[in-house]
Design a protein around this motif. Structure first.
Motif, PDB file in Angstrom:
ATOM      1  N   PRO A   7      12.101   9.039  -8.614  1.00 17.32           N
ATOM      2  CA  PRO A   7      12.281   8.911  -7.141  1.00 17.32           C
ATOM      3  C   PRO A   7      11.970   7.473  -6.697  1.00 17.32           C
ATOM      4  O   PRO A   7      11.032   7.060  -7.094  1.00 17.32           O
ATOM      5  CB  PRO A   7      11.337   9.967  -6.744  1.00 17.32           C
ATOM      6  N   GLU A   9      11.592   5.368  -3.182  1.00 20.33           N
ATOM      7  CA  GLU A   9      11.463   5.201  -1.677  1.00 20.33           C
ATOM      8  C   GLU A   9      12.097   4.021  -1.108  1.00 20.33           C
ATOM      9  O   GLU A   9      12.194   3.039  -1.617  1.00 20.33           O
ATOM     10  CB  GLU A   9       9.956   5.122  -1.197  1.00 20.33           C
ATOM     11  N   GLU A  31      13.386  10.554  -2.904  1.00 21.37           N
ATOM     12  CA  GLU A  31      12.065   9.745  -2.700  1.00 21.37           C
ATOM     13  C   GLU A  31      11.205  10.922  -2.247  1.00 21.37           C
ATOM     14  O   GLU A  31      11.280  11.942  -2.050  1.00 21.37           O
ATOM     15  CB  GLU A  31      12.352   8.593  -1.823  1.00 21.37           C
ATOM     16  N   LYS A 132       4.709  14.693 -11.086  1.00 19.79           N
ATOM     17  CA  LYS A 132       5.164  13.439 -11.586  1.00 19.79           C
ATOM     18  C   LYS A 132       3.754  12.646 -11.289  1.00 19.79           C
ATOM     19  O   LYS A 132       3.262  12.648 -10.259  1.00 19.79           O
ATOM     20  CB  LYS A 132       6.232  12.677 -10.619  1.00 19.79           C
ATOM     21  N   ARG A 164       0.811   4.475 -16.159  1.00 25.18           N
ATOM     22  CA  ARG A 164       0.125   3.552 -15.595  1.00 25.18           C
ATOM     23  C   ARG A 164      -0.893   4.400 -14.773  1.00 25.18           C
ATOM     24  O   ARG A 164      -0.647   5.618 -14.243  1.00 25.18           O
ATOM     25  CB  ARG A 164       0.900   2.323 -14.520  1.00 25.18           C
ATOM     26  N   ASN A 192       8.057   8.143 -18.382  1.00 25.73           N
ATOM     27  CA  ASN A 192       8.387   7.060 -17.247  1.00 25.73           C
ATOM     28  C   ASN A 192       7.708   5.807 -17.567  1.00 25.73           C
ATOM     29  O   ASN A 192       6.332   5.921 -17.697  1.00 25.73           O
ATOM     30  CB  ASN A 192       8.313   7.893 -15.902  1.00 25.73           C
ATOM     31  N   GLY A 193       8.423   4.809 -17.039  1.00 26.41           N
ATOM     32  CA  GLY A 193       7.795   3.298 -17.036  1.00 26.41           C
ATOM     33  C   GLY A 193       8.073   2.296 -17.889  1.00 26.41           C
ATOM     34  O   GLY A 193       7.869   2.723 -19.242  1.00 26.41           O
ATOM     35  N   ILE A 214      13.982   7.043 -15.567  1.00 30.09           N
ATOM     36  CA  ILE A 214      14.176   5.551 -15.387  1.00 30.09           C
ATOM     37  C   ILE A 214      14.257   5.209 -13.854  1.00 30.09           C
ATOM     38  O   ILE A 214      14.947   5.811 -13.164  1.00 30.09           O
ATOM     39  CB  ILE A 214      15.632   5.122 -15.873  1.00 30.09           C
ATOM     40  N   ARG A 216      13.093   1.161 -11.930  1.00 29.01           N
ATOM     41  CA  ARG A 216      13.626  -0.125 -11.526  1.00 29.01           C
ATOM     42  C   ARG A 216      14.919  -0.421 -12.206  1.00 29.01           C
ATOM     43  O   ARG A 216      15.707  -1.342 -11.856  1.00 29.01           O
ATOM     44  CB  ARG A 216      12.648  -0.996 -11.749  1.00 29.01           C
ATOM     45  N   ILE A 270      12.209  -6.336  -7.270  1.00 27.25           N
ATOM     46  CA  ILE A 270      12.065  -5.032  -6.432  1.00 27.25           C
ATOM     47  C   ILE A 270      10.661  -4.732  -5.841  1.00 27.25           C
ATOM     48  O   ILE A 270       9.991  -4.612  -6.497  1.00 27.25           O
ATOM     49  CB  ILE A 270      12.678  -4.077  -7.426  1.00 27.25           C
ATOM     50  N   SER A 272       8.360  -3.184  -3.120  1.00 28.51           N
ATOM     51  CA  SER A 272       7.781  -2.338  -2.286  1.00 28.51           C
ATOM     52  C   SER A 272       6.382  -2.402  -2.326  1.00 28.51           C
ATOM     53  O   SER A 272       5.718  -2.296  -3.422  1.00 28.51           O
ATOM     54  CB  SER A 272       7.941  -0.776  -2.986  1.00 28.51           C
ATOM     55  N   TRP A 275       4.542   0.915  -3.746  1.00 29.30           N
ATOM     56  CA  TRP A 275       4.708   1.147  -5.116  1.00 29.30           C
ATOM     57  C   TRP A 275       4.490   0.140  -6.163  1.00 29.30           C
ATOM     58  O   TRP A 275       3.980   0.443  -7.449  1.00 29.30           O
ATOM     59  CB  TRP A 275       6.141   1.889  -5.410  1.00 29.30           C
TER      60      TRP A 275
HETATM   61  C1  LIG Z   1      10.954   0.602  -4.789  1.00 30.76           C
HETATM   62  C2  LIG Z   1      10.228   1.677  -5.095  1.00 30.76           C
HETATM   63  C3  LIG Z   1      10.049   3.153  -4.735  1.00 30.76           C
HETATM   64  C4  LIG Z   1       9.354   3.885  -5.286  1.00 30.76           C
HETATM   65  N1  LIG Z   1       8.946   5.218  -4.740  1.00 30.76           N
HETATM   66  C5  LIG Z   1       8.575   6.268  -5.372  1.00 30.76           C
HETATM   67  C6  LIG Z   1       8.647   7.705  -4.812  1.00 30.76           C
HETATM   68  O1  LIG Z   1       8.992   7.839  -3.647  1.00 30.76           O
HETATM   69  N2  LIG Z   1       8.099   8.492  -5.450  1.00 30.76           N
HETATM   70  C7  LIG Z   1       7.527   8.402  -6.550  1.00 30.76           C
HETATM   71  O2  LIG Z   1       6.984   9.382  -7.469  1.00 30.76           O
HETATM   72  N3  LIG Z   1       7.449   6.954  -7.226  1.00 30.76           N
HETATM   73  C8  LIG Z   1       8.129   6.260  -6.677  1.00 30.76           C
HETATM   74  N4  LIG Z   1       8.111   4.975  -7.376  1.00 30.76           N
HETATM   75  C9  LIG Z   1       7.890   4.846  -8.674  1.00 30.76           C
HETATM   76  C10 LIG Z   1       9.061   5.187  -9.695  1.00 30.76           C
HETATM   77  O3  LIG Z   1       9.461   6.290  -9.592  1.00 30.76           O
HETATM   78  C11 LIG Z   1       8.499   4.725 -11.431  1.00 30.76           C
HETATM   79  O4  LIG Z   1       7.361   5.739 -11.471  1.00 30.76           O
HETATM   80  C12 LIG Z   1       8.045   3.472 -11.671  1.00 30.76           C
HETATM   81  O5  LIG Z   1       8.750   2.543 -10.930  1.00 30.76           O
HETATM   82  C13 LIG Z   1       7.973   3.179 -13.080  1.00 30.76           C
HETATM   83  O6  LIG Z   1       9.124   3.475 -13.629  1.00 30.76           O
HETATM   84  P1  LIG Z   1      10.095   2.097 -13.921  1.00 30.76           P
HETATM   85  O7  LIG Z   1       9.355   1.185 -14.933  1.00 30.76           O
HETATM   86  O8  LIG Z   1      11.416   2.795 -14.914  1.00 30.76           O
HETATM   87  O9  LIG Z   1      10.614   1.512 -12.795  1.00 30.76           O
HETATM   88  C14 LIG Z   1       8.890   3.728  -6.594  1.00 30.76           C
HETATM   89  C15 LIG Z   1       9.128   2.554  -7.302  1.00 30.76           C
HETATM   90  C16 LIG Z   1       9.678   1.742  -6.592  1.00 30.76           C
HETATM   91  C17 LIG Z   1       9.843   0.335  -7.354  1.00 30.76           C
END
Ligand SMILES: Cc1cc2nc3c(=O)[nH]c(=O)nc-3n(C[C@H](O)[C@H](O)[C@H](O)COP(=O)(O)O)c2cc1C
Length: 277
Positions: A7, A9, A31, A132, A164, A192-193, A214, A216, A270, A272, A275
C-alpha cells in the motif's frame, strides 16, 4: 514466490496497481483508507475504494474504533467493486504522530485486545483479514518484542511485517533478522522492507517464506515483479507510456499521476513526509 505490491499513499491507485499487475504483481493493495472517514461518507475517502477492474486487490484500512468498524461492515454491500477485494488489511504501521495519538497505526502493535476485537468485526465480511505491522512504536518496543507478542496472540490470516519500528526512516536498513522468530511462531508471515533483488527472494525462500511485499522498488520500476520472476525489466519510457494510457482508462486524482511520473526511474527521492520521516 508470490509478490505483493505494498500500500502506497498518493501512489497505489487503480492505474498504478494495474501497471504493477500487468508486470507481474500477484496481489496489490489500496493505500491506507480511514474507516472513520468512510463511515462519515467523506467523498475523497470513498474515492480511494477504486476497485474498478479485475486486478486482485486488498483494501488497507486504518481502523481504530470498533463502532466505526461495525458501521463499515454494514456499509460494505453498498460499495461498487468490479471485483471483490481479496482481503481486508489493517494498518498497524502508520508512523504519523496524529494517527498514533489516536491509538491507531503503529500504536496498535501493542493493543492486542483491540486488534482482536477489530478483526472479529471485519471477519463478518467473510474475507481474509490480515495485518500490516511495524516492529513497534520505537526501538524500546522493538527490543521488548511487542511485534512477536502481537503475532503470537492475535488470530489474523497473515502478518505483513515491515521490519522497522515507527521512528525509523526508510534510509535505515530494514532489520531482516526479526523474520526467523516471526516465522517460528507458525503464523503466516509476509516480509516487507528493502526487498528488490533476486538474492533477497532466495534468502526468504530459505526461511520458508511464500509471499513478500514490495514498495519503493515498484515505484522506481513497476516491472520489478516480472524481473524477480526471471523476465527482463521494462524500460521507463515504455512504462510511462503504459501508465499514461491506464490513467485515461482509470481517471485518477492528478496528484497520483504527478507522484508516479516523478518517481519512475529514480533511484532515490521517493518522498512522503508521513511514511519516510
Ligand atoms: C510514498 C509511500 C506511501 C506509503 N503509504 C503507505 C500506506 O498507505 N500504508 C502502509 O501500510 N504503508 C505505506 N507505506 C509503507 C510501504 O507500504 C512499505 O511498508 C515501506 O515502503 C517499506 O517497504 P519497501 O522498502 O519495499 O519500500 C508507504 C511508503 C511510501 C514510500
Amino acid at each position: 514466490m508470490k509478490l505483493f505490491l505494498a500500500p502506497l499513499e498518493g501512489v497505489s491507485d487503480c492505474a498504478f496497481r494495474t501497471l504493477c499487475y500487468n508486470h507481474g504483481a500477484d496481489l496489490t493493495f489500496t493505500e491506507m483508507i480511514r474507516v472513520d472517514s468512510l463511515v462519515r461518507q467523506n467523498k475523497a475517502t470513498l474515492a480511494l475504494l477504486d476497485l474498478k477492474n479485475n486486478v486482485p486487490t486488498g483494501i488497507q484500512l486504518l481502523a481504530i474504533k470498533p463502532a466505526s468498524a461495525q458501521e463499515f461492515v454494514k456499509m460494505f454491500p453498498s460499495f461498487d467493486f468490479v471485483r471483490a477485494p481479496e482481503q481486508i488489511n489493517l494498518n498497524c504501521g502508520c508512523p504519523s504522530p496524529d494517527v498514533i495519538r489516536q491509538g491507531g497505526g503503529a500504536a496498535l502493535v501493542k493493543r492486542v485486545q483491540r486488534l482482536q476485537e477489530l478483526i472479529t468485526i471485519f471477519r463478518k465480511l467473510s474475507l481474509p483479514v490480515t495485518l500490516k505491522i511495524r516492529l513497534g512504536l520505537n526501538s524500546y518496543e522493538k527490543k521488548h518484542n511487542v511485534y512477536l507478542n502481537l503475532i503470537k496472540n492475535v488470530d489474523a490470516d497473515a502478518f505483513i511485517v515491515h521490519a522497522r519500528d515507527a521512528r525509523q526512516s526508510s534510509k535505515e536498513k530494514a532489520d531482516w533478522s526479526v523474520f526467523e522468530e516471526c516465522i517460528a511462531t507458525g503464523k503466516n508471515i509476509i516480509p516487507n522492507g528493502d526487498i528488490s533483488e533476486k538474492e533477497h527472494l532466495a534468502h526468504f525462500r530459505q526461511l520458508g517464506v511464500k509471499e513478500v511485499m514490495i514498495g519503493r522498488a515498484a515505484v522506481r520500476n513497476p516491472s520489478v515483479f516480472a524481473y524477480l520472476k526471471g523476465k527482463e525489466r521494462v524500460s521507463i519510457a515504455n512504462l510511462r507510456e503504459e501508465y499514461h494510457l491506464l490513467c485515461k482508462e482509470y481517471p485518477n486524482n492528478l496528484k497520483y499521476k504527478e507522484n508516479v511520473l516523478s518517481y519512475l526511474g529514480k533511484e532515490e527521492g521517493i518522498h512522503s513526509r508521513k511514511w519516510l520521516m
